[in-house]
Write a protein that holds these residues in place. Structure first.
Motif, PDB file in Angstrom:
ATOM      1  N   GLY A 153      22.137  49.550  34.359  1.00 54.33           N
ATOM      2  CA  GLY A 153      22.281  48.187  34.826  1.00 54.33           C
ATOM      3  C   GLY A 153      22.005  47.165  33.749  1.00 54.33           C
ATOM      4  N   SER A 154      20.967  47.383  32.937  1.00 51.85           N
ATOM      5  CA  SER A 154      20.620  46.423  31.889  1.00 51.85           C
ATOM      6  C   SER A 154      21.765  46.250  30.907  1.00 51.85           C
ATOM      7  CB  SER A 154      19.359  46.877  31.153  1.00 51.85           C
ATOM      8  OG  SER A 154      18.264  47.015  32.039  1.00 51.85           O
ATOM      9  N   SER A 155      22.391  47.363  30.524  1.00 54.48           N
ATOM     10  CA  SER A 155      23.469  47.321  29.538  1.00 54.48           C
ATOM     11  C   SER A 155      24.721  46.646  30.084  1.00 54.48           C
ATOM     12  CB  SER A 155      23.800  48.744  29.066  1.00 54.48           C
ATOM     13  OG  SER A 155      24.905  48.730  28.187  1.00 54.48           O
TER      14      SER A 155
ATOM     15  N   ARG B  12      25.600  53.656  42.211  1.00 51.66           N
ATOM     16  CA  ARG B  12      24.695  52.849  41.388  1.00 51.66           C
ATOM     17  C   ARG B  12      25.449  52.077  40.307  1.00 51.66           C
ATOM     18  NH1 ARG B  12      19.630  56.935  40.032  1.00 51.66           N
ATOM     19  NH2 ARG B  12      18.768  57.092  42.167  1.00 51.66           N
ATOM     20  N   GLN B  13      26.345  52.769  39.608  1.00 54.17           N
ATOM     21  CA  GLN B  13      27.053  52.091  38.523  1.00 54.17           C
ATOM     22  C   GLN B  13      28.016  51.039  39.060  1.00 54.17           C
ATOM     23  OE1 GLN B  13      26.245  51.957  35.625  1.00 54.17           O
ATOM     24  NE2 GLN B  13      27.928  51.709  34.184  1.00 54.17           N
ATOM     25  N   PHE B  14      28.621  51.312  40.216  1.00 51.51           N
ATOM     26  CA  PHE B  14      29.514  50.316  40.807  1.00 51.51           C
ATOM     27  C   PHE B  14      28.725  49.065  41.194  1.00 51.51           C
ATOM     28  CE2 PHE B  14      32.086  48.494  44.281  1.00 51.51           C
ATOM     29  CZ  PHE B  14      33.295  48.360  43.599  1.00 51.51           C
ATOM     30  N   VAL B  15      27.538  49.252  41.738  1.00 50.14           N
ATOM     31  CA  VAL B  15      26.678  48.108  42.059  1.00 50.14           C
ATOM     32  C   VAL B  15      26.281  47.372  40.780  1.00 50.14           C
ATOM     33  CG1 VAL B  15      24.430  47.427  42.994  1.00 50.14           C
ATOM     34  CG2 VAL B  15      25.837  49.102  44.210  1.00 50.14           C
ATOM     35  N   ASN B  16      25.988  48.120  39.719  1.00 47.64           N
ATOM     36  CA  ASN B  16      25.671  47.485  38.434  1.00 47.64           C
ATOM     37  C   ASN B  16      26.804  46.599  37.956  1.00 47.64           C
ATOM     38  OD1 ASN B  16      23.175  48.773  38.301  1.00 47.64           O
ATOM     39  ND2 ASN B  16      23.962  50.489  37.108  1.00 47.64           N
ATOM     40  N   VAL B  17      28.033  47.077  38.113  1.00 48.32           N
ATOM     41  CA  VAL B  17      29.192  46.291  37.697  1.00 48.32           C
ATOM     42  C   VAL B  17      29.314  45.022  38.542  1.00 48.32           C
ATOM     43  CG1 VAL B  17      31.716  46.262  37.564  1.00 48.32           C
ATOM     44  CG2 VAL B  17      30.455  48.273  36.785  1.00 48.32           C
ATOM     45  N   LEU B  18      29.090  45.135  39.839  1.00 46.36           N
ATOM     46  CA  LEU B  18      29.166  43.957  40.712  1.00 46.36           C
ATOM     47  C   LEU B  18      28.111  42.920  40.326  1.00 46.36           C
ATOM     48  CD1 LEU B  18      29.782  45.554  44.235  1.00 46.36           C
ATOM     49  CD2 LEU B  18      31.456  44.496  42.704  1.00 46.36           C
ATOM     50  N   ILE B  19      26.898  43.384  40.044  1.00 46.57           N
ATOM     51  CA  ILE B  19      25.853  42.459  39.600  1.00 46.57           C
ATOM     52  C   ILE B  19      26.246  41.813  38.276  1.00 46.57           C
ATOM     53  CG2 ILE B  19      23.444  42.289  38.856  1.00 46.57           C
ATOM     54  CD1 ILE B  19      22.806  44.577  40.781  1.00 46.57           C
ATOM     55  N   GLY B  20      26.803  42.621  37.378  1.00 45.31           N
ATOM     56  CA  GLY B  20      27.236  42.084  36.096  1.00 45.31           C
ATOM     57  C   GLY B  20      28.321  41.029  36.241  1.00 45.31           C
ATOM     58  N   LEU B  21      29.257  41.238  37.166  1.00 48.02           N
ATOM     59  CA  LEU B  21      30.312  40.248  37.405  1.00 48.02           C
ATOM     60  C   LEU B  21      29.729  38.953  37.953  1.00 48.02           C
ATOM     61  CD1 LEU B  21      33.108  42.535  38.900  1.00 48.02           C
ATOM     62  CD2 LEU B  21      33.088  41.452  36.642  1.00 48.02           C
ATOM     63  N   ALA B  22      28.712  39.066  38.817  1.00 46.71           N
ATOM     64  CA  ALA B  22      28.063  37.864  39.343  1.00 46.71           C
ATOM     65  C   ALA B  22      27.368  37.089  38.223  1.00 46.71           C
ATOM     66  CB  ALA B  22      27.064  38.250  40.432  1.00 46.71           C
ATOM     67  N   VAL B  23      26.671  37.806  37.337  1.00 49.70           N
ATOM     68  CA  VAL B  23      26.011  37.154  36.200  1.00 49.70           C
ATOM     69  C   VAL B  23      27.055  36.553  35.264  1.00 49.70           C
ATOM     70  CG1 VAL B  23      24.540  37.555  34.184  1.00 49.70           C
ATOM     71  CG2 VAL B  23      23.991  38.649  36.363  1.00 49.70           C
ATOM     72  N   MET B  24      28.173  37.234  35.083  1.00 48.89           N
ATOM     73  CA  MET B  24      29.261  36.711  34.257  1.00 48.89           C
ATOM     74  C   MET B  24      29.765  35.374  34.796  1.00 48.89           C
ATOM     75  SD  MET B  24      33.065  38.299  33.701  1.00 48.89           S
ATOM     76  CE  MET B  24      33.523  37.694  35.337  1.00 48.89           C
ATOM     77  N   ALA B  25      29.950  35.297  36.116  1.00 53.44           N
ATOM     78  CA  ALA B  25      30.418  34.056  36.733  1.00 53.44           C
ATOM     79  C   ALA B  25      29.411  32.926  36.515  1.00 53.44           C
ATOM     80  CB  ALA B  25      30.665  34.277  38.220  1.00 53.44           C
ATOM     81  N   VAL B  26      28.124  33.244  36.649  1.00 53.57           N
ATOM     82  CA  VAL B  26      27.088  32.228  36.431  1.00 53.57           C
ATOM     83  C   VAL B  26      27.114  31.729  34.995  1.00 53.57           C
ATOM     84  CG1 VAL B  26      24.589  31.845  36.362  1.00 53.57           C
ATOM     85  CG2 VAL B  26      25.609  33.087  38.267  1.00 53.57           C
ATOM     86  N   ALA B  27      27.312  32.638  34.040  1.00 46.10           N
ATOM     87  CA  ALA B  27      27.338  32.248  32.626  1.00 46.10           C
ATOM     88  C   ALA B  27      28.604  31.478  32.260  1.00 46.10           C
ATOM     89  CB  ALA B  27      27.222  33.489  31.744  1.00 46.10           C
ATOM     90  N   ALA B  28      29.702  31.726  32.980  1.00 47.14           N
ATOM     91  CA  ALA B  28      30.976  31.099  32.646  1.00 47.14           C
ATOM     92  C   ALA B  28      31.100  29.683  33.183  1.00 47.14           C
ATOM     93  CB  ALA B  28      32.132  31.952  33.172  1.00 47.14           C
ATOM     94  N   LEU B  29      30.380  29.346  34.239  1.00 44.28           N
ATOM     95  CA  LEU B  29      30.602  28.090  34.945  1.00 44.28           C
ATOM     96  C   LEU B  29      29.855  26.872  34.416  1.00 44.28           C
ATOM     97  CD1 LEU B  29      30.803  29.217  38.666  1.00 44.28           C
ATOM     98  CD2 LEU B  29      32.649  28.378  37.208  1.00 44.28           C
ATOM     99  N   PRO B  30      28.696  26.996  33.750  1.00 47.56           N
ATOM    100  CA  PRO B  30      27.960  25.801  33.346  1.00 47.56           C
ATOM    101  C   PRO B  30      28.803  24.836  32.521  1.00 47.56           C
ATOM    102  CG  PRO B  30      26.612  27.733  33.003  1.00 47.56           C
ATOM    103  CD  PRO B  30      27.988  28.215  33.343  1.00 47.56           C
ATOM    104  N   GLY B  31      28.505  23.541  32.647  1.00 44.84           N
ATOM    105  CA  GLY B  31      29.231  22.520  31.909  1.00 44.84           C
ATOM    106  C   GLY B  31      28.866  22.516  30.444  1.00 44.84           C
TER     107      GLY B  31
END
Length: 389
Positions: free
Chosen positions: A367-369, A74-93
Motif C-alpha cells: 500500500g505504501s508504494s 488487498r492490492q486492489f484496495v491499495n490501488v483504489l486508495i492510491g487513486l483517491a490520493v492521486m485525485a486529491v493531489a491533482a485538484l489543488p489550485g
C-alpha cells in the motif's frame, strides 16, 4: 443586478441544467485535471500488478489453507486508495502543493524517526515499518514524494542558500533511512536529489560535493559496520551470484532462472512452475518482475517496461511545459525517482544491480508504494493543469 446575478434566476437555470451545480462543477474540475496520456499507462501498470501479485501469492496462500484471493483484494484496495490520493493531489489550485510541501515533509521525517523507536517493525533485516495497532506504514515510500516537493520549493528560489538548504533537506531523511538501514531507498533518494540539482542548474562543484558525500557515506557504512550482514553478502555476491547459489546468491540465481524461463510469450498467467513452486523469495514485492518474465514471457515483461517508459515520457513532457520553476523541478524529480527505482528493481532481477530491496513502481505489492506512486501521478497532473491555464 442583472438577470444572471439574480439568485432565483440562477437556481432555475441550474435546475434546468443550463448552469452546473457545485457537484457538477467539482466533477468537471476533476475531469479537466485528468491527463489521460499519463493516467492510462499508470492505471494499466497498477492493474497488471494486481494480477501479478495474485499469481505470486495464490500458491502460498492455498498451501497455508488461507483464501488464495487475499492479496488480490488487498492490492486492489491499495490501488483504489492510491487513486483517491492521486485525485486529491491533482485538484489543488495554483500554489497549494507548494504551501503543503513543508508540512508534508516534516510529517514524513517524523514518521521516519518514529520507525527507529519501539513503534518500528523489522522486516527483511531493516527496521523500516511503522506499526500502530493494526495499521502499518513504510514511511520511506511517501518520503520520496515529500522530498521531491520540498526540494522543488527550495531549488526554485534564486538565492545563495538554496543548494545548502536543499542538501540539508535531503540529508535528514537520507540519514534516518540509512539508520534502518534501507540501502535501496537511500540510493534512490541520492539519485533523485542529484537529478533535481542538475535540472535546477546548480554549479558542478555542488554536484561533485554531493557525489563525494555519497561515496564517503558508502565507504563509512561499509567500514563502520552500518550495513547488516545480509546486505554485505548481497553486495559481495553481486559480481558472481552463482558462486553461492544456495546461500547468499540464492535470490539472484533464482530470479535469473525464473525470469528467463518464460521464453517469448511465457507459460501463461498462474501457470509458472517457478512461481508456483515459490522458489523466489519476496516474489510479490521486490521480485514481481520475475512473475512477468516467467508467466508473460519476454513480450509481457517488455510491455511492462514500455508502460513505465510512457509514464516517464509523459512526465518529462509535463516538466518541459511547466508554468513555474517549482512545477518543472517537481516533475523532473518524480522522473528521476521513478526511473532510478525502475532501473534498480529490474536490474536486481537480471543481475545488473545488487539486491537492495526496492519495489517496482506501480506493480509491486504494498500500500505504501502504490499510494506514493499514484500520488506522484497526481502531482504531475496538477503541474500539467497549471501549465494549461
Amino acid at each position: 443586478m442583472t438577470a444572471t446575478q439574480d439568485p432565483q434566476v440562477l437556481r432555475r437555470l441550474r435546475a434546468n441544467g443550463a448552469l452546473p451545480g457545485p457537484r457538477r462543477r467539482r466533477l468537471l474540475r476533476l475531469v479537466k485535471a485528468v491527463d489521460w496520456l499519463l493516467l492510462l499507462p499508470a492505471l494499466a501498470l497498477s492493474l497488471a500488478g494486481v494480477l501479478l501479485v495474485w499469481s505470486a501469492t495464490r500458491p502460498r496462500m492455498a498451501a497455508a489453507g488461507d483464501d488464495p484471493q487475499t492479496y488480490l483484494v488487498r492490492q486492489f484496495v491499495n490501488v483504489l486508495i492510491g487513486l483517491a490520493v492521486m485525485a486529491v493531489a491533482a485538484l489543488p489550485g495554483r500554489g497549494a502543493l507548494r504551501i503543503w510541501a513543508l508540512p508534508a515533509y516534516l510529517v514524513s521525517v517524523l514518521c521516519l524517526a518514529a520507525v527507529l523507536t519501539p513503534l518500528g517493525r523489522t522486516a527483511n533485516g531493516a527496521q523500516s515499518w511503522l506499526s500502530i495497532g493494526g495499521f502499518e506504514l513504510q514511511p520511506s515510500e511517501p518520503a520520496k514524494v515529500t522530498l521531491v516537493l520540498m526540494l522543488a520549493v527550495l531549488l526554485a528560489e534564486r538565492s545563495r542558500r538554496r543548494v545548502p538548504l536543499a542538501l540539508a533537506a535531503a540529508g535528514l531523511p537520507l540519514g534516518l533511512i540509512m539508520l534502518q538501514p534501507d540501502l535501496g531507498t537511500a540510493m534512490i533518494m541520492v539519485v533523485t536529489t542529484g537529478g533535481m540539482l542538475v535540472v535546477a542548474g546548480v554549479r558542478w562543484r555542488w554536484l561533485a560535493l554531493l557525489a563525494g558525500a555519497g561515496a564517503g557515506a558508502a565507504v563509512a557504512a561499509w567500514f563502520l559496520g552500518l550495513l547488516r550482514p545480509h546486505q554485505v553478502q548481497r553486495l559481495l555476491t553481486f559480481a558472481d551470484p552463482m558462486a553461492d547459489p544456495q546461500g547468499a546468491g540464492y535470490n539472484a540465481a533464482q530470479a535469473l532462472v525464473t525470469v528467463g524461463s518464460g521464453g517469448l510469450f511465457g507459460r501463461g498467467l498462474f501457470q509458472g512452475d517457478q512461481t508456483g513452486g515459490r522458489f523466489v523469495p519476496e516474489q510479490h514485492t521486490d521480485f514481481i518482475f520475475t512473475v512477468a518474465g516467467e508467466e508473460l514471457g519476454f513480450a509481457g515483461a517488455a510491455l511492462l517496461l514500455v508502460l513505465l517508459w510512457l509514464v516517464l515520457h509523459r512526465a518529462l513532457a509535463i516538466a518541459a511545459v511547466a508554468a513555474t520553476p517549482y512545477g518543472r523541478l517537481a516533475a523532473a524529480g518524480i522522473v528521476c525517482w521513478l526511473a532510478a527505482q525502475t532501473f534498480i528493481n529490474v536490474g536486481m532481477v537480471v543481475g545488473l544491480t545488487p539486491i537492495v530491496g526496492v519495489p517496482l513502481p506501480f506493480v509491486s505489492y504494498g500500500g505504501s508504494s502504490i499510494v506514493a506512486c499514484l500520488a506522484a501521478v497526481g502531482v504531475l497532473m496538477s503541474v500539467r493543469r497549471q501549465a494549461s491555464r
